[in-house]
Structures are given as structure tokens and as C-alpha cells.
Scaffold this motif. Structure first.
Motif, PDB file in Angstrom:
ATOM      1  N   LYS A   8      -8.111  -2.452   0.192  1.00 54.14           N
ATOM      2  CA  LYS A   8      -7.378  -3.572   0.782  1.00 54.14           C
ATOM      3  C   LYS A   8      -8.359  -4.625   1.273  1.00 54.14           C
ATOM      4  O   LYS A   8      -9.423  -4.300   1.816  1.00 54.14           O
ATOM      5  CB  LYS A   8      -6.538  -3.060   1.954  1.00 54.14           C
ATOM      6  N   GLN A  25       0.828  -1.209   0.000  1.00 54.26           N
ATOM      7  CA  GLN A  25       0.000   0.000   0.000  1.00 54.26           C
ATOM      8  C   GLN A  25       0.864   1.260   0.000  1.00 54.26           C
ATOM      9  O   GLN A  25       0.554   2.241  -0.682  1.00 54.26           O
ATOM     10  CB  GLN A  25      -0.904   0.021   1.232  1.00 54.26           C
ATOM     11  N   TYR A  41       0.534   3.762  -3.192  1.00 51.18           N
ATOM     12  CA  TYR A  41      -0.040   5.106  -2.993  1.00 51.18           C
ATOM     13  C   TYR A  41       0.833   6.195  -3.619  1.00 51.18           C
ATOM     14  O   TYR A  41       0.331   7.018  -4.401  1.00 51.18           O
ATOM     15  CB  TYR A  41      -0.274   5.374  -1.503  1.00 51.18           C
TER      16      TYR A  41
END
Length: 324
Positions: free
Chosen positions: A147, A86, A90
Motif C-alpha cells: 500500500k 485491501q 487479500y
């Protein structure tokens, strides 16, 4: 699509409960006859997944969650590296923004595994807001970075028809189990007070929420032919981070120089995440969610007996599931 729920009995006298703070555990399976409209191979093997009973009330909403084509979904069993991914994805999608992404951010089914647990005021507020938080996932600006720890067949149906980008992480299961053990010992909603050996015994007896582990991984590996699914491992990300980030960048349609990617890798390094992810609702305040991140770290903490049991369990599953 029909989900079938059955009660779960404790196999082999496991002393460590797979989930604490709920009324019980259920096994969730799919009726394959209701899944024939999705692009799964005809010989796709449907397994089952252990979930807390609270999941039953949320399962249909999760299945019918509205998916967007520009979503990015980070998927995998807990403690396989999803938080690290993540924090790479991002900045890739946000011009190298150095914001650190919390493991609770945009976590699809977090609301379905929570129960009313005393002892943490902030976490109690989180539980009280879970209905609103789930609805807020629909209002997040695009592209959303989502997620989930669910196996492929329990994910929202539209994932397979809308076809957003999917990134699945897997990891040496012994490292997963050790990391999970420490997380549960410091968790308010997954509290565990027993021994490491008892915890591992439950894990390799498939008596663990989100498990069984190998079946979870295989639920995605059977879909390796899908061009919107990228399969990655924690070990390859650790061994050659730059090559792995380049692969991710290409998969997501991003273009950055090597200098940019080195900068991204530095800002998403394990050490940076460890320093910044210090206070997470639902965990003891002194717990480091990013604890060690070491490949093969299980050797420092797992007994020879447990290593042997894990390896034998893995070999049995490889043969039964035809895992390479």
C-alpha cells in the motif's frame, strides 16, 4: 532518479498545519530528465507532492525498494478507500481468507512520515521499530499486498519496469477531506485541534501532506494506458460492489463463483471492517477508522461556503489539468 526538495510556505494564511509533530514540510518534485528510462508518456506532467521533512531521509530508500512481479499494490490518496480495497484483494488472493487487513499493514512510506511523539506507548514502540519494519517488507511472503499514498512519480522505480498489478483508488474530494478531518482529530501523529472550516481551507489551498489532491489523481490517470494499472473510484465500488469485485477479480487473474464473491463482499463489508478495525496504533482508542463510508457524506458536515470553495477549486483544477 533525482528528487528535488524545496521548503513550503503557507499559502493564503492557512491556519491548519498540513502535518503536525515534524520539523516542517517539504515539496518533493522529480527531475524529469532522470526519469526517461521509465515507460511514462513523453508529455507526462510531473507535479509536486507535500511531505513531512522526515520523508527526505527515506525518499531514496523508497525509490529503490525492491518490487516483485507478483506484488499487488493498492494506491491512492489517504481516505479514498484503500483499506476497503485491501480487504477485498487479500481474500481474492488467499482463497477467501476472512482476515481483516489493518490500514497500517504493508504501508510502504508509513515509516517516513512518523516522528517521535509522546503519549502513546504502543505507537512509540512502532516508531522505534520502523527501521526493522521497513526491512521486513523485503521478507514478506509472496504475493505481497502493498500500500502507498504517494503519487505515481514518487513510487519505487521498479514498479514501472517489473510491472506488478497496481490498483488506484480515487473519491469525491469533499468526502476525502471530511474523512481526513476526523482521522486527524483522532490521530496521535497527525493531531489536529482546530475547526473543520480551517482544516478544509488548508485542503483546498493545496497545503496538505500527500497533496495536492487533484495532481495526485492525475499522476495516475495519465498512465491509464498501462495494462497493469486498474483505476477505480470509491463511488463505483459503493454503487455496484459485485461488478467492481468481479472487475478486480478478473484483473488479478482470480476465478470465483458469484456465490463466493457475495461471501467475500459480506466479510469485507464496511460494517465488518468497522467492528474489527477498532484498535489501531497511533489513534485514540475510541476512534472508528472506518467511520461512515457514506458517498456524499460531506453534505452532513460541510458548510455551503466550504462546498462552494471545494467545487470552484475542483473546476479550476479540471481545466488546468485537463481532467474529464
Amino acid at each position: 532518479m533525482s528528487i528535488i526538495f524545496t521548503e513550503v510556505e503557507n499559502p493564503n494564511n492557512c491556519k491548519a498545519r498540513p502535518f503536525h509533530g515534524t520539523a516542517g514540510i517539504v515539496r518533493a518534485t522529480i527531475d524529469p530528465a532522470t526519469y526517461d528510462q521509465l515507460p511514462f508518456p513523453k508529455d507526462y506532467k510531473y507535479f509536486s507532492c507535500l511531505q513531512p521533512r522526515t520523508y527526505v531521509d527515506w525518499a531514496e530508500r523508497i525509490q529503490n525498494f525492491k518490487v516483485r512481479s507478483d506484488d499487488i499494490w493498492v494506491l491512492g490518496f489517504p481516505k479514498t478507500g484503500s483499506t476497503w480495497i485491501q480487504n477485498i484483494v487479500y481474500p481474492l488472493k488467499n482463497n477467501l481468507d476472512s482476515t481483516i487487513f489493518s490500514p497500517l499493514n504493508n504501508f510502504l512510506e508509513i515509516h517516513s512520515i512518523l516522528d517521535n511523539i509522546d503519549g502513546d506507548e504502543e505507537f512509540a514502540k512502532f516508531i522505534e521499530r520502523r527501521e526493522k519494519l521497513f526491512e521486513e517488507l523485503d521478507t514478506l511472503p509472496s504475493p505481497r499486498l502493498m500500500k502507498s499514498h504517494l503519487p505515481a512519480y514518487l513510487l519505487p522505480k521498479e514498479i514501472w519496469t517489473v510491472r506488478p498489478k497496481l490498483i488506484h483508488m480515487s473519491r469525491d474530494v469533499k468526502d476525502v477531506a471530511v474523512s481526513h478531518y476526523h482521522m486527524c482529530r483522532n490521530s496521535i501523529f497527525l493531531p489536529y485541534k482546530g475547526s473543520a472550516h480551517e482544516f478544509f481551507h488548508s485542503f483546498y489551498n493545496d497545503y496538505f501532506v500527500w497533496g495536492p489532491y487533484h495532481q495526485h489523481v492525475q499522476s495516475f490517470r495519465q498512465l491509464h494506458h498501462l495494462d497493469h494499472l486498474l483505476l477505480m473510484t470509491y463511488e463505483e465500488l459503493s454503487a455496484n460492489t459485485l461488478a467492481s469485485v468481479k472487475r478486480l477479480s478478473e484483473f488479478l487473474g482470480c476465478k470465483y463463483s458469484d456465490e463466493d464473491l457475495h461471501q467475500l463482499i459480506e466479510q469485507a463489508s464496511f460494517e465488518k471492517m468497522q467492528r474489527k478495525l477498532t484498535t489501531i496504533p497511533g489513534f485514540n482508542p475510541d476512534f472508528k477508522f472506518c467511520r461512515k463510508g457514506k458517498v456524499g457524506g460531506y453534505r452532513d458536515e460541510m458548510s455551503e461556503e466550504d462546498v462552494k470553495n471545494f467545487d470552484e477549486w475542483t473546476e479550476r483544477n479540471k481545466k488546468e489539468l485537463a481532467i474529464e
